[in-house]
Motif scaffolding. Sequence first.
Motif, PDB file in Angstrom:
ATOM      1  N   PRO A   1     -13.356  -8.583   1.235  1.00 57.68           N
ATOM      2  CA  PRO A   1     -14.682  -8.036   1.529  1.00 57.68           C
ATOM      3  C   PRO A   1     -15.649  -8.093   0.354  1.00 57.68           C
ATOM      4  O   PRO A   1     -16.870  -8.143   0.559  1.00 57.68           O
ATOM      5  N   SER A   2     -15.135  -8.091  -0.890  1.00 58.93           N
ATOM      6  CA  SER A   2     -16.013  -8.157  -2.051  1.00 58.93           C
ATOM      7  C   SER A   2     -16.289  -9.588  -2.493  1.00 58.93           C
ATOM      8  O   SER A   2     -17.183  -9.828  -3.310  1.00 58.93           O
ATOM      9  N   LEU A   3     -15.537 -10.546  -1.958  1.00 53.00           N
ATOM     10  CA  LEU A   3     -15.693 -11.944  -2.358  1.00 53.00           C
ATOM     11  C   LEU A   3     -16.393 -12.794  -1.314  1.00 53.00           C
ATOM     12  O   LEU A   3     -17.051 -13.776  -1.662  1.00 53.00           O
ATOM     13  N   ARG A   4     -16.229 -12.428  -0.048  1.00 50.64           N
ATOM     14  CA  ARG A   4     -16.728 -13.282   1.036  1.00 50.64           C
ATOM     15  C   ARG A   4     -17.716 -12.534   1.927  1.00 50.64           C
ATOM     16  O   ARG A   4     -17.429 -11.430   2.395  1.00 50.64           O
TER      17      ARG A   4
ATOM     18  N   ALA B   1      -9.913   2.760  -0.787  1.00 48.35           N
ATOM     19  CA  ALA B   1      -9.965   2.887  -2.251  1.00 48.35           C
ATOM     20  C   ALA B   1      -9.873   1.529  -2.922  1.00 48.35           C
ATOM     21  O   ALA B   1     -10.586   1.246  -3.896  1.00 48.35           O
ATOM     22  N   GLU B   2      -9.009   0.655  -2.398  1.00 45.88           N
ATOM     23  CA  GLU B   2      -8.853  -0.675  -2.998  1.00 45.88           C
ATOM     24  C   GLU B   2     -10.098  -1.531  -2.769  1.00 45.88           C
ATOM     25  O   GLU B   2     -10.548  -2.236  -3.680  1.00 45.88           O
ATOM     26  N   ILE B   3     -10.672  -1.466  -1.573  1.00 51.08           N
ATOM     27  CA  ILE B   3     -11.895  -2.216  -1.301  1.00 51.08           C
ATOM     28  C   ILE B   3     -13.013  -1.754  -2.228  1.00 51.08           C
ATOM     29  O   ILE B   3     -13.755  -2.554  -2.807  1.00 51.08           O
ATOM     30  N   GLU B   4     -13.144  -0.449  -2.388  1.00 46.72           N
ATOM     31  CA  GLU B   4     -14.186   0.092  -3.258  1.00 46.72           C
ATOM     32  C   GLU B   4     -13.962  -0.319  -4.704  1.00 46.72           C
ATOM     33  O   GLU B   4     -14.911  -0.639  -5.424  1.00 46.72           O
ATOM     34  N   LYS B   5     -12.712  -0.338  -5.141  1.00 43.42           N
ATOM     35  CA  LYS B   5     -12.407  -0.742  -6.514  1.00 43.42           C
ATOM     36  C   LYS B   5     -12.845  -2.175  -6.769  1.00 43.42           C
ATOM     37  O   LYS B   5     -13.501  -2.471  -7.782  1.00 43.42           O
ATOM     38  N   TRP B   6     -12.482  -3.088  -5.866  1.00 41.26           N
ATOM     39  CA  TRP B   6     -12.844  -4.490  -6.048  1.00 41.26           C
ATOM     40  C   TRP B   6     -14.346  -4.701  -5.927  1.00 41.26           C
ATOM     41  O   TRP B   6     -14.919  -5.572  -6.594  1.00 41.26           O
ATOM     42  N   ARG B   7     -15.025  -3.915  -5.097  1.00 46.09           N
ATOM     43  CA  ARG B   7     -16.482  -4.034  -4.975  1.00 46.09           C
ATOM     44  C   ARG B   7     -17.178  -3.584  -6.266  1.00 46.09           C
ATOM     45  O   ARG B   7     -18.165  -4.195  -6.689  1.00 46.09           O
ATOM     46  N   ARG B   8     -16.682  -2.530  -6.895  1.00 43.56           N
ATOM     47  CA  ARG B   8     -17.265  -2.061  -8.153  1.00 43.56           C
ATOM     48  C   ARG B   8     -17.160  -3.133  -9.217  1.00 43.56           C
ATOM     49  O   ARG B   8     -18.076  -3.349 -10.009  1.00 43.56           O
ATOM     50  N   TRP B   9     -16.007  -3.802  -9.229  1.00 39.42           N
ATOM     51  CA  TRP B   9     -15.808  -4.839 -10.224  1.00 39.42           C
ATOM     52  C   TRP B   9     -16.662  -6.054  -9.927  1.00 39.42           C
ATOM     53  O   TRP B   9     -17.313  -6.601 -10.781  1.00 39.42           O
TER      54      TRP B   9
END
Length: 221
Positions: free
Chosen positions: A9-12, A213-221
């Motif tokens: 979700p944070s890459l595509r 939590a994991e989706i949010e973590k990768w989005r922050r990065w």
Amino acid sequence: MVTAYVINPSLRGDLPYNTLKDLTGVTQVSVQHLVMAAHPSLAANNIPELVALAKKEPGKLAYATPGSGTAMHLSVEMLKTSAGIDLIHVPYKGGAPAQQDVMSGRVPILMDVLYAVQPLIKSGRIKVLALLSPQRTPDEPDYPVVSESVPGVSALSLVGIVAPSATPRDLVNRISADIARAVKASDLTERMKQQGMEPIGSTPGEFDALIRAEIEKWRRW
């Protein structure tokens, strides 16, 4: 699902579904720990020493992974951003060729699944710098984790089950409970452990919370 489910979700921007609206967590089946290891000759034995070395020699240290876009690759990119260092990514088609080049000294650093490289660690052919787990694992309490030195940097190799969000909740709960029993107390439990998978068997609510939590973590990065 696997780890890419929470990274994509944070890459595509072209996913044919909305991860959080269209799907719901059933249970986290297992987790595998990721490790940052190195050739024994590397002049760093832990993450603080690696960060110092990378700052001294920016753009000169390379790290091998089983491929671009994997959790192994992106976790190091997260470390680079958080620590302000520059490491060169060398992607391979799978873990085995990456391991071979690190053992031979062609590439100094390796990111891989811990289970896959434990024999190499125990034989002294590579050394552990740190795990990428959020906290130290009970099975290997002496291995430090990256977040002890660079807060917020962590990654796991996840396996789990998701279902369409319209699936009746009682059915989701029933499937979750059945899978949890199987992974925690059956012949499957030992087989999973033999493959380096730590059985989890979480509830739907617990798994949904982890996914978010994991989706949010990768989005922050």
